[in-house]
Motif scaffolding. Structure first.
Motif, PDB file in Angstrom:
ATOM      1  N   LYS A 193     140.434  30.923  44.849  1.00  0.00           N
ATOM      2  CA  LYS A 193     139.973  29.862  46.052  1.00  0.00           C
ATOM      3  C   LYS A 193     139.672  28.458  45.377  1.00  0.00           C
ATOM      4  O   LYS A 193     139.854  27.623  46.228  1.00  0.00           O
ATOM      5  N   ASN A 194     139.301  28.407  44.326  1.00  0.00           N
ATOM      6  CA  ASN A 194     138.900  27.264  43.487  1.00  0.00           C
ATOM      7  C   ASN A 194     139.732  26.772  42.570  1.00  0.00           C
ATOM      8  O   ASN A 194     139.783  27.496  41.409  1.00  0.00           O
ATOM      9  N   VAL A 195     140.470  25.765  42.750  1.00  0.00           N
ATOM     10  CA  VAL A 195     141.534  25.184  41.651  1.00  0.00           C
ATOM     11  C   VAL A 195     141.237  23.991  41.016  1.00  0.00           C
ATOM     12  O   VAL A 195     141.152  22.965  41.912  1.00  0.00           O
ATOM     13  N   GLY A 214     151.141  16.705  42.816  1.00  0.00           N
ATOM     14  CA  GLY A 214     151.828  17.678  43.578  1.00  0.00           C
ATOM     15  C   GLY A 214     151.424  19.087  43.756  1.00  0.00           C
ATOM     16  O   GLY A 214     151.306  19.629  44.643  1.00  0.00           O
ATOM     17  N   ILE A 215     150.826  19.442  42.369  1.00  0.00           N
ATOM     18  CA  ILE A 215     150.050  20.693  42.524  1.00  0.00           C
ATOM     19  C   ILE A 215     148.830  20.829  43.597  1.00  0.00           C
ATOM     20  O   ILE A 215     148.603  21.832  44.057  1.00  0.00           O
ATOM     21  N   ALA A 216     148.148  19.587  43.206  1.00  0.00           N
ATOM     22  CA  ALA A 216     146.940  19.520  44.136  1.00  0.00           C
ATOM     23  C   ALA A 216     147.363  19.642  45.560  1.00  0.00           C
ATOM     24  O   ALA A 216     146.531  20.422  46.244  1.00  0.00           O
ATOM     25  N   GLN A 217     148.448  18.901  45.914  1.00  0.00           N
ATOM     26  CA  GLN A 217     148.762  19.097  47.393  1.00  0.00           C
ATOM     27  C   GLN A 217     149.194  20.434  47.730  1.00  0.00           C
ATOM     28  O   GLN A 217     148.661  20.759  48.759  1.00  0.00           O
ATOM     29  N   VAL A 218     149.905  21.195  47.105  1.00  0.00           N
ATOM     30  CA  VAL A 218     150.380  22.466  47.743  1.00  0.00           C
ATOM     31  C   VAL A 218     149.169  23.584  47.615  1.00  0.00           C
ATOM     32  O   VAL A 218     149.079  24.328  48.527  1.00  0.00           O
ATOM     33  N   SER A 278     133.254  25.355  38.265  1.00  0.00           N
ATOM     34  CA  SER A 278     133.438  26.384  39.203  1.00  0.00           C
ATOM     35  C   SER A 278     134.770  26.781  39.576  1.00  0.00           C
ATOM     36  O   SER A 278     135.040  27.294  40.723  1.00  0.00           O
ATOM     37  N   ALA A 279     135.443  26.573  38.519  1.00  0.00           N
ATOM     38  CA  ALA A 279     136.956  27.064  38.941  1.00  0.00           C
ATOM     39  C   ALA A 279     137.330  28.467  38.808  1.00  0.00           C
ATOM     40  O   ALA A 279     136.866  29.264  37.940  1.00  0.00           O
ATOM     41  N   ASP A 280     138.253  29.118  39.445  1.00  0.00           N
ATOM     42  CA  ASP A 280     138.901  30.253  39.352  1.00  0.00           C
ATOM     43  C   ASP A 280     140.158  30.176  38.618  1.00  0.00           C
ATOM     44  O   ASP A 280     140.344  31.109  37.756  1.00  0.00           O
ATOM     45  N   LEU A 281     140.788  28.957  38.851  1.00  0.00           N
ATOM     46  CA  LEU A 281     142.044  28.688  37.995  1.00  0.00           C
ATOM     47  C   LEU A 281     141.969  27.296  37.661  1.00  0.00           C
ATOM     48  O   LEU A 281     141.618  26.449  38.463  1.00  0.00           O
ATOM     49  N   VAL A 282     142.289  26.925  36.187  1.00  0.00           N
ATOM     50  CA  VAL A 282     142.644  25.416  35.969  1.00  0.00           C
ATOM     51  C   VAL A 282     143.944  25.398  35.647  1.00  0.00           C
ATOM     52  O   VAL A 282     144.472  26.057  34.564  1.00  0.00           O
ATOM     53  N   VAL A 283     144.639  24.526  36.106  1.00  0.00           N
ATOM     54  CA  VAL A 283     146.056  24.069  35.772  1.00  0.00           C
ATOM     55  C   VAL A 283     146.007  22.848  35.114  1.00  0.00           C
ATOM     56  O   VAL A 283     145.459  21.809  35.784  1.00  0.00           O
TER      57      VAL A 283
END
Ligand SMILES: CC(=O)CC(=O)SCCNC(=O)CCNC(=O)[C@H](O)C(C)(C)COP(=O)(O)OP(=O)(O)OC[C@H]1O[C@@H](n2cnc3c(N)ncnc32)[C@H](O)[C@@H]1OP(=O)(O)O
Ligand SMILES: NC(=O)C1=CN([C@@H]2O[C@H](COP(=O)(O)OP(=O)(O)OC[C@H]3O[C@@H](n4cnc5c(N)ncnc54)[C@H](O)[C@@H]3O)[C@@H](O)[C@H]2O)C=CC1
Length: 309
Positions: A21-23, A34-38, A105-110
């Protein structure tokens, strides 16, 4: 054959839910924005990080404009719903300049920063310290090895590749890359997350360029060499591949679109690793254009000239 149609459809109608839920996305340039947008379109909370706050301001502007394009299509007859969609998606995107703080507080960091292994290593060491234990760390690298990037982190089981394509909101593919130590659980979460942001996911091994770039980069480089030799004009090369092979962009237009610096980073990296491979030999014209700051669309000039945004 539906390639053109598939490539052009917006990936906004994802129905798959992800536990993520938190990226946090590091790098607010071409790809990170672009990744933030999607992710925001898919209802996730996003923190977009860049060391340069001017980049973040520019990214927010372009994300707003691109969401507007999406809204026009989805809410053709309901402009008010479209405005709400844009406002709500934008509200889910926060910006920051400190990667470590933004990952807490990230579940995923890209990660989508410059294609340089030393700079990526420095960043991932920080992220590994700062992100919660359960968080997955992923790189959007075009050409570097996922195993080499992850060598500096402790959570190698929670590390993988998430390779998007430019422009991210339009291109429907996501290459999900399994490193040697990526766990099955992490791989499944990455696949599920990719689907949740509307992408069709393929599984890739950690081989140079994965699938798309192993084919695409040598093709672009051969086109630059062909132009450098004077065998055809830039425009004719591009027309040839559009009209003769059905590509949406010609190879030199595409090189400008990807960024000539990124093309050079990829080629130089592969040449260093595989010095005998002819396809990866340096290209003097590419080096010259990059040295002159002619990086393509993003700087207003590459093989062609562009209006500066
Ligand atoms: C280097 C790497 O590691 C990997 C890579 O990314 S390699 C590069 C991969 N990308 C490609 O190969 C791109 C090839 N080019 C294309 O597919 C197309 O030229 C393109 C989609 C970029 C533009 O298409 P076009 O027809 O020339 O222009 P345009 O009509 O403006 O855009 C087509 C659609 O995309 C949308 N679009 C274009 N750019 C967009 C963007 N940045 N954000 C959101 N939407 C965008 C437009 O709104 C339009 O939507 P509709 O057709 O639904 O109205
Ligand atoms: N350009 C393309 O078509 C594609 C690029 N990629 C990959 O995505 C990554 C990013 O590429 P682009 O978005 O094109 O680059 P870009 O140059 O547009 O953006 C990179 C951003 O990262 C920022 N940055 C650099 N170091 C940072 C750090 N330590 N912390 C936070 N921000 C930092 C820069 O300020 C810059 O804004 C690269 O690994 C590239 O290979 C992947 C797919 C396609």
């Amino acid at each position: 054959m539906q390639f053109g149609i598939i490539a052009r459809k917006f990936s906004s109608s994802a129905t798959v839910q992800s536990a993520i839920k938190n990226v946090t996305i590091i790098g607010g340039g071409l790809m990170g924005s672009g990744i933030a947008q999607v992710a925001a379109q898919a209802g996730q909370n996003v923190i977009l990080v860049d060391v340069n706050s001017d980049v973040l301001a520019k990214s927010q502007k372009s994300i707003g404009a691109n969401l507007g394009r999406v809204a026009k299509k989805i809410y053709k007859d309901k402009p008010q719903d479209g405005e709400k969609f844009v406002a709500e998606s934008m509200a889910r995107i926060k910006t920051a300049t400190d990667p470590a703080e933004a990952s807490k507080s990230a579940d995923l960091v890209v990660e989508a920063i410059v294609e340089n292994i030393d700079i990526k290593h420095k960043l991932f060491k920080q992220l590994d310290e700062a992100a919660p234990q359960h968080a997955i760390l992923a790189s959007n690298t075009s050409s570097l090895s996922i195993n080499e990037i992850s060598s500096v982190v402790k959570r190698k089981d929670k590390f993988g590749g998430l390779h998007f394509f430019n422009p991210v909101p339009v291109m429907r593919l996501l290459e999900v890359v399994k490193g040697a130590e990526t766990s099955e659980e992490t791989y499944k979460s990455m696949m599920e997350w990719g689907k949740s942001v509307g992408k069709t996911c393929i599984t890739c091994k950690d081989t140079p360029g994965f699938v798309v770039n192993r084919l695409l980069v040598p093709y672009i480089c051969e086109a630059i060499r062909l132009y450098e030799r004077g065998d055809a004009s830039a425009r004719d090369i591009d027309i040839a591949m559009k009209l003769g092979a059905g590509y949406p962009m010609g190879p030199l237009e595409l090189a400008d679109y990807v960024g000539l610096d990124t093309n050079k980073f990829i080629l130089d990296g592969w040449h260093k690793k595989f010095p005998d491979q002819q396809l990866f030999k340096p290209i003097p014209l590419l080096n010259k254009l990059v040295a002159e700051g002619k990086l393509g669309v993003k700087t207003g000039e590459g093989f062609y000239k562009y209006e500066k945004k």
